[in-house]
Design a protein around this motif. Structure first.
Motif, mmCIF file in Angstrom:
data_model
loop_
_atom_site.group_PDB
_atom_site.id
_atom_site.type_symbol
_atom_site.label_atom_id
_atom_site.label_comp_id
_atom_site.label_asym_id
_atom_site.label_seq_id
_atom_site.Cartn_x
_atom_site.Cartn_y
_atom_site.Cartn_z
ATOM 1 N N SER A 48 0.818 -1.210 0.000
ATOM 2 C CA SER A 48 0.000 0.000 0.000
ATOM 3 C C SER A 48 0.847 1.253 0.000
ATOM 4 O O SER A 48 2.042 1.218 -0.168
ATOM 5 N N SER A 49 0.204 2.373 0.256
ATOM 6 C CA SER A 49 0.861 3.671 0.064
ATOM 7 C C SER A 49 1.627 4.139 1.295
ATOM 8 O O SER A 49 1.680 5.310 1.571
ATOM 9 N N SER A 50 2.229 3.195 2.016
ATOM 10 C CA SER A 50 3.005 3.618 3.186
ATOM 11 C C SER A 50 4.192 4.488 2.788
ATOM 12 O O SER A 50 4.724 5.228 3.591
ATOM 13 N N PHE A 51 4.583 4.368 1.534
ATOM 14 C CA PHE A 51 5.702 5.176 1.012
ATOM 15 C C PHE A 51 5.373 6.662 1.071
ATOM 16 O O PHE A 51 6.249 7.493 1.226
ATOM 17 N N LEU A 52 4.099 6.965 0.947
ATOM 18 C CA LEU A 52 3.695 8.363 0.914
ATOM 19 C C LEU A 52 3.490 8.943 2.305
ATOM 20 O O LEU A 52 3.240 10.121 2.464
ATOM 21 N N THR A 53 3.535 8.081 3.320
ATOM 22 C CA THR A 53 3.360 8.551 4.689
ATOM 23 C C THR A 53 4.703 8.563 5.384
ATOM 24 O O THR A 53 5.312 7.519 5.614
ATOM 25 N N PRO A 54 5.238 9.732 5.710
ATOM 26 C CA PRO A 54 6.570 9.813 6.312
ATOM 27 C C PRO A 54 6.627 9.066 7.641
ATOM 28 O O PRO A 54 5.711 9.129 8.453
ATOM 29 N N THR A 55 7.679 8.324 7.820
ATOM 30 C CA THR A 55 7.891 7.640 9.085
ATOM 31 C C THR A 55 9.207 8.101 9.669
ATOM 32 O O THR A 55 10.163 8.350 8.958
ATOM 33 N N THR A 56 9.234 8.211 10.972
ATOM 34 C CA THR A 56 10.472 8.656 11.630
ATOM 35 C C THR A 56 10.990 7.532 12.488
ATOM 36 O O THR A 56 10.225 6.817 13.143
ATOM 37 N N LYS A 86 12.704 4.516 -11.147
ATOM 38 C CA LYS A 86 12.720 5.656 -12.071
ATOM 39 C C LYS A 86 11.546 5.591 -13.044
ATOM 40 O O LYS A 86 10.911 6.619 -13.338
ATOM 41 N N SER A 87 11.242 4.396 -13.538
ATOM 42 C CA SER A 87 10.144 4.237 -14.499
ATOM 43 C C SER A 87 8.800 4.538 -13.867
ATOM 44 O O SER A 87 7.972 5.246 -14.450
ATOM 45 N N TYR A 88 8.568 4.010 -12.673
ATOM 46 C CA TYR A 88 7.306 4.280 -11.982
ATOM 47 C C TYR A 88 7.204 5.757 -11.598
ATOM 48 O O TYR A 88 6.126 6.363 -11.687
ATOM 49 N N GLY A 89 8.308 6.342 -11.174
ATOM 50 C CA GLY A 89 8.301 7.762 -10.817
ATOM 51 C C GLY A 89 7.986 8.637 -12.012
ATOM 52 O O GLY A 89 7.225 9.595 -11.913
ATOM 53 N N LYS A 90 8.585 8.300 -13.159
ATOM 54 C CA LYS A 90 8.352 9.067 -14.385
ATOM 55 C C LYS A 90 6.894 8.981 -14.816
ATOM 56 O O LYS A 90 6.335 9.936 -15.360
ATOM 57 N N ALA A 91 6.268 7.820 -14.532
ATOM 58 C CA ALA A 91 4.863 7.624 -14.888
ATOM 59 C C ALA A 91 3.911 8.148 -13.812
ATOM 60 O O ALA A 91 2.693 8.049 -13.959
ATOM 61 N N GLY A 92 4.471 8.703 -12.718
ATOM 62 C CA GLY A 92 3.642 9.241 -11.634
ATOM 63 C C GLY A 92 3.022 8.163 -10.766
ATOM 64 O O GLY A 92 2.069 8.425 -10.020
ATOM 65 N N MET A 93 3.546 6.950 -10.819
ATOM 66 C CA MET A 93 3.008 5.829 -10.044
ATOM 67 C C MET A 93 3.811 5.714 -8.747
ATOM 68 O O MET A 93 4.622 4.808 -8.561
ATOM 69 N N TYR A 94 3.543 6.645 -7.839
ATOM 70 C CA TYR A 94 4.364 6.777 -6.643
ATOM 71 C C TYR A 94 4.175 5.633 -5.648
ATOM 72 O O TYR A 94 5.091 5.294 -4.901
ATOM 73 N N GLU A 95 2.980 5.038 -5.628
ATOM 74 C CA GLU A 95 2.755 3.921 -4.708
ATOM 75 C C GLU A 95 3.615 2.721 -5.079
ATOM 76 O O GLU A 95 4.232 2.083 -4.226
#
Length: 485
Positions: A15-23, A313-322
């Motif tokens: 899931s999108s845990s990448f988008l939620t900053p963790t410390t 890089k490919s997913y980032g370029k396509a805006g697929m951040y999850e």
């Protein structure tokens, strides 16, 4: 020829845990010894030993620093003397170190001047290895005329060309688009018993064809190899596949993979794999990229860090951040440590997307993980801040760079000059241009074009014309002859 292509492993997207900053808090534990429980004599002995050890380390550090400074001073002195004609009894070590330093940094003008000085020394003996190193450097610097002159000098020194020398000359011609001369050199090699072209020579020639998009010549090279009984290696096939992939010629790329497998002597490897997913990922064909990821997995080829970097890089370029975040989580679970390249890709991706907060988060993560930011990192930060109109942040980056030991290059100066140029701060832009010269960073077409555009936008026509003249003068000076030879 060091080509890089890659391979595969199954991924389960999270899931999108990448988008939620963790410390994460990092605790540093220090152990202390109660010295009061030790005999006084042991305490004093331990203290004295510690002091001696510290002093010894300081002396060793000073000694090493002194040696480095002496070496650098000697190299600079040799470079100054190379412009003179009166020095012919110099110390061999100093001249050879200066030559190796210039070659290692691809400073071809200095290297040729020092080599000219080397040939004047009373102890000089011609060596084919020296000529090979110089030819390889001239190849990298796209200096075919200098390479041709150097080859003639080698013959005048009474040396017979070796296979390595001829191959370097072929590469110098090929990478500069002089394919007629490259093929003529290969034909000349065929007439010399000890210098007949081998699979490496032809792989170099194919690499030149792919880099300059002369795909029409590849079939001719392969036919000639077949006629001479020279079989392709993995490097040859990977060179062709990578070239076709980067050019978007996917049918030819897949056809070459079939040829590779059917050859019976070459099997796809991690380099082949990375070329495939990189080609499709770079063009935004994510489904095809994932399909081939699975295909190579079925072939039993496992991914490496570069594979994951390509996916990120490919997913980032396509805006697929999850999915981009899932790759990083997968790397962590499989004990693949992110490299400076990995985090640079993520920083660039969020910077290009205008997500300054996320970009800064990963910049801090890079520092917390003990990674040293490089010019690529700073270029991404400067570009993002400039695009967002945050010029104060650009000032901050410039201060960080000034206080670091990062070796600045032309792309970094182009990036930061562009930032101040777009902001209309031509004074700062001029200062950076001057600093660029002070640091021996050679201004290129991008540097001049950026500054000329900034001056014209502000109506500073005369300043723009002065730069145009300087640009033309720099181009003329780059065509210098082989000095003293």
């Amino acid at each position: 020829m060091d080509l890089r292509f890659l391979d595969s492993v199954s991924l389960s997207w999270s899931s999108s845990s990448f988008l939620t900053p963790t410390t994460r808090s990092i605790k540093v534990f220090t152990e202390t010894t109660n010295s009061s429980k030790l005999p006084l004599v042991l305490v004093k002995a331990a203290k004295k030993e510690s002091e001696n050890s510290s002093q010894g380390l300081q002396k060793e550090t000073k000694k090493n620093l002194s040696r480095i400074l002496r070496t650098e001073a000697a190299i600079k002195a040799i470079e100054r003397k190379a412009k003179s004609t009166k020095y012919n009894r110099l110390w061999p070590k100093a001249v050879l170190e200066a030559l190796n330093d210039a070659i290692g940094q691809n400073r071809w003008q200095s290297a040729l001047e020092i080599f000219s000085l080397l040939r004047k020394q009373h102890w000089y003996e011609p060596r084919s290895q020296t000529y090979t190193k110089l030819l390889v450097m001239l190849c990298k610097c796209r200096q075919p005329k200098q390479a041709s002159l150097l080859f003639d000098v080698m013959l005048s020194d009474g040396l017979r060309p070796t296979l390595d020398v001829y191959t370097a000359l072929v590469s110098a011609y090929g990478l500069s688009g002089l394919f007629d001369k490259a093929f003529c050199t290969v034909d000349e090699m065929k007439t010399i018993a000890d210098c007949k072209p081998d699979v490496y020579t032809y792989s170099i020639l194919i690499n030149c064809c792919t880099k300059l998009h002369r795909f029409d010549l590849i079939e001719h090279v392969l036919t000639e190899m077949s006629y001479l009984g020279i079989e392709c290696t993995n490097v040859t096939y990977n060179t062709i596949i990578d070239g076709y992939g980067k050019a978007g010629l996917f049918e030819l790329m897949e056809s070459s993979l079939t040829d590779m497998i059917e050859s019976g002597t070459c099997l796809p490897d991690v380099f082949t794999f990375n070329s495939f997913i990189g080609a499709y990922g770079n063009c935004g064909q994510i489904e095809k990229m994932e399909k081939w990821f699975e295909e190579f997995q079925l072939m039993g080829i496992k991914p490496d860090v570069k594979t994951f970097n390509i996916l990120i890089k490919s997913y980032g370029k396509a805006g697929m951040y999850e999915k981009m975040g899932s790759i990083m989580e997968f790397m962590s679970k499989r004990f693949f440590s992110p490299t400076i390249v990995t985090l640079n890709i993520v920083i660039e991706t969020f910077g290009r997307a205008g997500n300054i907060k996320k970009m800064e988060e990963f910049f801090l993560r890079m520092k917390h993980q003990g990674m040293k930011p490089n010019t690529v990192t700073y270029c991404s930060l400067v570009s993002a801040y400039s695009k967002a109109g945050l010029l104060k942040k650009v000032d901050s980056i410039l201060r960080q760079v000034d206080n670091s030991d990062v070796i600045l290059d032309t792309p970094f100066f182009n990036c930061i000059i562009s930032a101040y140029g777009q902001a209309g701060d031509v004074e700062k832009m001029g200062e950076l241009f001057f600093e660029m010269k002070e640091r021996n960073c050679k201004a290129d077409n991008i540097t001049f074009a950026t500054m000329i555009q900034a001056y014209n936008a502000l109506g500073m026509i005369e300043a723009a014309q002065d730069l145009e003249r300087e640009m033309l003068s720099a181009k003329d000076n780059s065509g210098m002859k082989l000095i003293g030879c």
